[in-house]
Design a protein around this motif. Sequence first.
Motif, PDB file in Angstrom:
ATOM      1  N   CYS A 163       0.758  -1.300   0.068  1.00  0.00           N
ATOM      2  CA  CYS A 163       0.003   0.116  -0.032  1.00  0.00           C
ATOM      3  C   CYS A 163       0.962   1.124   0.008  1.00  0.00           C
ATOM      4  N   PRO A 164       1.513   1.326  -1.020  1.00  0.00           N
ATOM      5  CA  PRO A 164       2.317   2.809  -1.134  1.00  0.00           C
ATOM      6  C   PRO A 164       1.368   4.181  -0.953  1.00  0.00           C
ATOM      7  N   ASN A 165       0.453   3.829  -1.488  1.00  0.00           N
ATOM      8  CA  ASN A 165      -0.785   5.030  -1.349  1.00  0.00           C
ATOM      9  C   ASN A 165      -0.950   5.520   0.053  1.00  0.00           C
ATOM     10  N   PHE A 166      -0.913   4.344   0.903  1.00  0.00           N
ATOM     11  CA  PHE A 166      -1.193   4.806   2.400  1.00  0.00           C
ATOM     12  C   PHE A 166       0.187   5.184   2.845  1.00  0.00           C
ATOM     13  N   PHE A 167       1.258   4.626   2.631  1.00  0.00           N
ATOM     14  CA  PHE A 167       2.526   4.937   3.101  1.00  0.00           C
ATOM     15  C   PHE A 167       2.960   6.570   2.994  1.00  0.00           C
ATOM     16  N   SER A 168       2.745   6.890   1.537  1.00  0.00           N
ATOM     17  CA  SER A 168       2.849   8.204   1.033  1.00  0.00           C
ATOM     18  C   SER A 168       2.209   9.392   1.796  1.00  0.00           C
ATOM     19  N   GLU A 169       0.919   8.982   1.933  1.00  0.00           N
ATOM     20  CA  GLU A 169      -0.320   9.651   2.501  1.00  0.00           C
ATOM     21  C   GLU A 169       0.316  10.027   3.984  1.00  0.00           C
ATOM     22  N   ILE A 170       0.864   9.210   4.822  1.00  0.00           N
ATOM     23  CA  ILE A 170       1.308   9.347   6.125  1.00  0.00           C
ATOM     24  C   ILE A 170       2.494  10.099   6.067  1.00  0.00           C
ATOM     25  N   ILE A 171       3.434  10.100   5.043  1.00  0.00           N
ATOM     26  CA  ILE A 171       4.755  10.810   4.797  1.00  0.00           C
ATOM     27  C   ILE A 171       4.258  12.270   4.678  1.00  0.00           C
ATOM     28  N   GLU A 172       3.348  12.346   3.682  1.00  0.00           N
ATOM     29  CA  GLU A 172       2.637  13.829   3.526  1.00  0.00           C
ATOM     30  C   GLU A 172       2.340  14.535   4.721  1.00  0.00           C
ATOM     31  N   TRP A 173       1.476  13.837   5.596  1.00  0.00           N
ATOM     32  CA  TRP A 173       0.903  14.558   6.607  1.00  0.00           C
ATOM     33  C   TRP A 173       1.961  14.851   7.912  1.00  0.00           C
ATOM     34  N   GLY A 174       2.913  13.822   7.920  1.00  0.00           N
ATOM     35  CA  GLY A 174       4.035  14.104   8.686  1.00  0.00           C
ATOM     36  C   GLY A 174       5.002  15.089   8.482  1.00  0.00           C
ATOM     37  N   GLY A 175       5.168  15.261   6.827  1.00  0.00           N
ATOM     38  CA  GLY A 175       5.771  16.621   6.351  1.00  0.00           C
ATOM     39  C   GLY A 175       4.875  17.748   6.787  1.00  0.00           C
ATOM     40  N   TYR A 176       3.833  17.841   6.708  1.00  0.00           N
ATOM     41  CA  TYR A 176       2.701  18.994   7.050  1.00  0.00           C
ATOM     42  C   TYR A 176       3.113  19.310   8.344  1.00  0.00           C
ATOM     43  N   ALA A 177       3.070  18.267   9.281  1.00  0.00           N
ATOM     44  CA  ALA A 177       3.201  18.588  10.665  1.00  0.00           C
ATOM     45  C   ALA A 177       4.515  19.456  11.179  1.00  0.00           C
ATOM     46  N   LEU A 178       5.595  18.734  10.518  1.00  0.00           N
ATOM     47  CA  LEU A 178       6.836  19.461  10.542  1.00  0.00           C
ATOM     48  C   LEU A 178       6.849  20.876  10.175  1.00  0.00           C
TER      49      LEU A 178
END
Length: 252
Positions: A189-204
């Motif tokens: 599920c790279p779509n889910f993995f990348s979504e987690i990366i996106e919102w982790g990035g936004y939080a930073l």
Amino acid sequence: MIEQSTFNIIVWVWIGIALLVFPLTLKVTAPYGRHSKTGWGPMIPNKLGWVLMEIPSLVLFSYFFLTGSAEKTTVHWILWALWTVHYFNRTIIFPLRTRTKKKKMPAVIASFAMFFNLVNGTLNGYWLGNFSTWLTNDHMLHPLFIIGMILFVAGFIMNQAADNRLINLRKNSTSYSIPYGGLFRWISCPNFFSEIIEWGGYALMSLSLPSLSFFVWTFVNLVPRALDHHRWYKENFSDYPKERKAIFPHIL
Ligand code: NDP
């Protein structure tokens, strides 16, 4: 206007709810997409469901941001633009592109997701519109802002790439097949993995409590769904690649 201390308590409660919900999302498979089943009440068309689920995040984030009292710097507009591009894609473009014409989802699932997006879009938009007065243009040079932006953009690109591969699988078929290539080499599920990366990035980038809450919720929603998808692939395809993990390459 609500006091920031009260606002923060609301967000901590929201994070607490996510942590309480996590064992539940691990146990109960959300019945949409491949896991869709009857017995969850009235069903609505899948594409309509996606628009209804996601639209509160698109609209309310902008509404609370634009009507908020904080002075808007370039940093604010960058955060607004990233959020809006993501949600414009998820609310309008993604449902138009998916090949799920005759599919349905339970209205109750769409309602849960809609409620989540209503709270999430409001908290993040309200924070950016009102409590982010310290986000001056100097913040653009903060290492966490730069790292966060790289993660968000990389996550968005990977998310698009994964969506494209999944959508292309339905070019000549209406059912499911094994996805190959890109991050699918390592995870189901790279779509889910990348979504987690996106919102982790936004939080930073924003260093705010609501963005942390969104990151936690994304993890709580998507890790169990990835585990369910991974199990489903292994049960339904005897030739499913053995070395592939569910969501985090080489880990889980
Ligand atoms: P899925 O991976 O379940 O499905 C995505 C699309 O691809 C669907 O149209 C699906 O069809 C199709 N598809 C998936 N796998 C295959 C396959 N093997 N063969 C053919 N077609 C396939 O993702 P979701 O629908 O759960 O989520 C979509 C997006 O929304 C993701 O990018 C996710 O990250 C994001 N999301 C974010 C959340 C958050 O909390 N931030 C929560 C939920 C989703 P079908 O519908 O028929 O299965």
